[in-house]
Each structure stands twice: as C-alpha cells, then as structure tokens.
Design an enzyme around this catalytic site. Sequence first.
Site, PDB file in Angstrom:
ATOM      1  N   THR A   1      42.097  45.551  32.907  1.00  0.00           N
ATOM      2  CA  THR A   1      42.421  45.433  31.371  1.00  0.00           C
ATOM      3  C   THR A   1      41.298  45.088  30.369  1.00  0.00           C
ATOM      4  O   THR A   1      41.111  45.752  29.523  1.00  0.00           O
ATOM      5  CB  THR A   1      43.564  44.589  31.065  1.00  0.00           C
ATOM      6  OG1 THR A   1      44.769  45.075  31.815  1.00  0.00           O
ATOM      7  CG2 THR A   1      43.816  44.498  29.435  1.00  0.00           C
TER       8      THR A   1
ATOM      9  N   ASP B   1      42.169  50.388  37.814  1.00  0.00           N
ATOM     10  CA  ASP B   1      43.436  49.533  37.547  1.00  0.00           C
ATOM     11  C   ASP B   1      43.900  48.789  38.870  1.00  0.00           C
ATOM     12  O   ASP B   1      43.643  49.392  39.827  1.00  0.00           O
ATOM     13  CB  ASP B   1      44.724  50.295  37.228  1.00  0.00           C
ATOM     14  CG  ASP B   1      45.856  49.354  36.758  1.00  0.00           C
ATOM     15  OD1 ASP B   1      46.204  49.436  35.697  1.00  0.00           O
ATOM     16  OD2 ASP B   1      46.415  48.363  37.571  1.00  0.00           O
ATOM     17  N   SER B   2      43.791  47.542  38.816  1.00  0.00           N
ATOM     18  CA  SER B   2      43.528  46.827  40.022  1.00  0.00           C
ATOM     19  C   SER B   2      44.884  47.166  41.095  1.00  0.00           C
ATOM     20  O   SER B   2      44.831  46.587  42.173  1.00  0.00           O
ATOM     21  CB  SER B   2      43.240  45.194  39.732  1.00  0.00           C
ATOM     22  OG  SER B   2      44.497  44.625  39.700  1.00  0.00           O
ATOM     23  N   SER B   3      45.853  47.840  40.611  1.00  0.00           N
ATOM     24  CA  SER B   3      46.736  47.920  41.586  1.00  0.00           C
ATOM     25  C   SER B   3      46.423  49.193  42.571  1.00  0.00           C
ATOM     26  O   SER B   3      47.134  49.258  43.461  1.00  0.00           O
ATOM     27  CB  SER B   3      47.939  48.774  40.663  1.00  0.00           C
ATOM     28  OG  SER B   3      48.293  47.647  39.502  1.00  0.00           O
TER      29      SER B   3
ATOM     30  N   ASP C   1      46.154  42.202  38.124  1.00  0.00           N
ATOM     31  CA  ASP C   1      47.288  42.248  39.058  1.00  0.00           C
ATOM     32  C   ASP C   1      47.034  42.132  40.504  1.00  0.00           C
ATOM     33  O   ASP C   1      47.784  41.344  41.144  1.00  0.00           O
ATOM     34  CB  ASP C   1      47.830  43.868  38.994  1.00  0.00           C
ATOM     35  CG  ASP C   1      48.528  44.015  37.613  1.00  0.00           C
ATOM     36  OD1 ASP C   1      48.862  43.057  36.999  1.00  0.00           O
ATOM     37  OD2 ASP C   1      48.621  45.335  37.392  1.00  0.00           O
TER      38      ASP C   1
ATOM     39  N   CYS D   1      58.301  29.723  47.711  1.00  0.00           N
ATOM     40  CA  CYS D   1      58.039  28.707  46.805  1.00  0.00           C
ATOM     41  C   CYS D   1      56.454  28.780  46.553  1.00  0.00           C
ATOM     42  O   CYS D   1      55.634  28.795  47.277  1.00  0.00           O
ATOM     43  CB  CYS D   1      58.396  27.437  47.119  1.00  0.00           C
ATOM     44  SG  CYS D   1      60.087  27.101  47.346  1.00  0.00           S
TER      45      CYS D   1
HETATM   46  N1  ASP Z   1      47.050  46.543  35.431  1.00  0.00           N
HETATM   47  C1  ASP Z   1      45.766  45.918  35.246  1.00  0.00           C
HETATM   48  C2  ASP Z   1      45.046  45.588  36.235  1.00  0.00           C
HETATM   49  O1  ASP Z   1      45.430  44.868  37.157  1.00  0.00           O
HETATM   50  C3  ASP Z   1      46.343  44.329  34.560  1.00  0.00           C
HETATM   51  C4  ASP Z   1      45.070  43.605  34.223  1.00  0.00           C
HETATM   52  O2  ASP Z   1      44.032  43.929  34.355  1.00  0.00           O
HETATM   53  O3  ASP Z   1      45.408  42.561  33.718  1.00  0.00           O
HETATM   54  O4  ASP Z   1      44.091  46.321  36.512  1.00  0.00           O
END
Ligand code: ASP
Length: 344
Positions: free
Chosen positions: A14, A58-60, A91, A280
């Site tokens: 982001t 995007d880190s996903s 992420d 947890c």
């Molecule tokens: N979807 C974004 C990512 O992980 C979210 C972020 O950067 O906060 O790349």
Amino acid sequence: MARPKILIIYTGGTIGMIENPETKSLQPFDFTHLIDNVPKIKMLNYDIDNIQFNPPLDSSNMNPGHWVDIAKSIQDNYADYDGFVVLHGTDTMAYTASALSFMLENLHKPVIITGSQLPIGEVRTDGEENLITALQIAAATDKEGHPMVQEVAILFEDYLWRGNRSTKMSADHFNAFKSNNYPYLAKIGLGIHFHDEALWRPKAHRPLKLQTEMDTNVMFIHLFPGITEQTLRHQLNTPGIKGIVLKTYGAGNAPTEKWFIDLIHETAERGVVVVNVSQCVNGGVQDKRYMTGNVLANAGVISGHDLTSEAAITKLMYLFGMGLSTEQVKKYISISICGEITVL
Ligand code: ASP
C-alpha cells in the site's frame, strides 16, 4: 563522521500504491512516485540507494521465491551498506520478516521492514512517518558505532518489533503489528527509545550466510469444533507433505476422540513433523497442562511453545529446506535460532 548508507528495497504494498482512476482500487506504482512524495528524506542527510521489485507486488502475491530475491539483494549489498529498509505490503509482512530472519544466517546489520495502511501520497498517510523512522532505525548505532539493531525487525507506527515474533493485528489501525509474546525492540515517541535487553545480539561475528532453499511441503491445519474425520484425514494425507502446523485451542489443546488422536499419531509415525501452535495470539502451548494437550504430545506432536504461526510455518520451510531429517527438524523446532521462540 561518514554519512549512514542505507539501501531501500521496495517490494510493493500500500505504501507505494495509487488509486486506479477507473476501478478506484489501489494498485502498486513505481518507486519514483514514492520518493517524490517524501521530500523530507533529503533532510536526513543519508546516502540512500534503492532497488525496486519490477513490478511491485501486493504482498498477497509474495512467495518464497520473492523472499529469496529480497535476501539476495541484502547479501549482494551487505558490505556496502550500514542498514537495509524493506518496503513491503502489510498483509504478509510477518511471514516475510520471519522467513528472512531464518534465511539471513549470522545477520548483524539492521533489516527494517515497514509499509503503511494508507498510500504515501494520501494526506493522512502513515507511510511517510514509517519510512523516515525505519531509515533512522536502520542508521542507528550504539556508543561503539555498532548497529543498534542486528536482526530483522518490523517498524510500524509507534513500535519496532522483532520480525519473527510479529503478527498483523489490524487491517485498519495504524499500529497494525504486534509481537504478542515478546517485548517491543523500540518505542517511537519524541525520540526512538530502544529496549536494549530485548534486542538480539548474535553470539559470534560470523560472515553472513544465505539459506535460499525453502521447502514448501508444509501446511496449516486450523482446528475447529466439528472438524470431521474425513476432512482431517484428507488434509493429513496431502501428497508430499513434510511438516504441519496444527493450530490448536488455548494452551495447545485438541479433541481426545480416538479417531482424531489415531489420525495424528499415524501421521507423526509416517515421519511428518506436526507442530502444535495455539490459535491464541498471546501465550503459547503448554501441552502438559491439560489432558487434551498431553494426549497430543503422546501422539508425537511437537510443542511450538510461543511461536507465531508465521514463524512456525517459515521455520519448517527453512529446516526442511536445509535437508534436515525428521528427527533433526523436530529438535530444532523448539530451539531458538534467532530469537523466535522462548526457550523454557
Ligand atoms: N494488500 C496490501 C499488501 O499487503 C496491504 C498493505 O500493504 O497494507 O500489499
């Protein structure tokens, strides 16, 4: 005094995103845009270079191959820089931080990972402050001139956390990360207040060594009331699986029904390493505390104590990646390699 030399590795997230005018969704943009939005960086008077993932992610979409790319960039430039700042999406940041902490063996320079919840070009962005503070931490030294941070850490808003102890806690708050079982490494206020006793200090000063093999034949199994024998059997018999992080209840508890324990026992007997990690986020596995945990231990499940899920799965990838046997992997799971687990 020489100016601190810092390398920024921009992977995406982001922090560097902009809004697509047509779809209105955020998408990665390039690094020039990022730096142009933080003119204050020049006021630090550091020597800063940057490397950029092309395209930024995007880190996903991060996978172990990308961790290797980051780790190699650090290794290739290790001698030339005082510290490294990795800009990364939030992420999967805790997974990358955990993985890098294992892969970068004998690290004794700062690798500070940061990102933001709001893109850097937005008026209320948290990205500018995170980037500047991360750079300052990467440049910080003690009285003898040694780096203050000699490990992989996550800087986010008010805190610096150990990377392999961190978890993303919020998809909304600026303080998005926390290490629930380990104190902060620094508190960010008017100044950067390091928590000296919490910082990792490598025992010997050996040359940096990179472990690039990460074995992905690992998985999570998240228990829930009502999980069926059929589902569990299917998961445990995933072809090629070598390591499983079993996400149990509370202090490491699971059902004691015969079908459940028999299935887990058979899996452990087959040589699959099953690690018990609590669902947890705070506290950890105490598998001798309740009969329901003890039964698991007797079935061959290894206690992950207070490992985070992110550290547990990446540690399995790393240990199997090194070609260790089942017995060796079981042994190293409960030993601290780089501060990821509290040794009892
Ligand atoms: N979807 C974004 C990512 O992980 C979210 C972020 O950067 O906060 O790349």
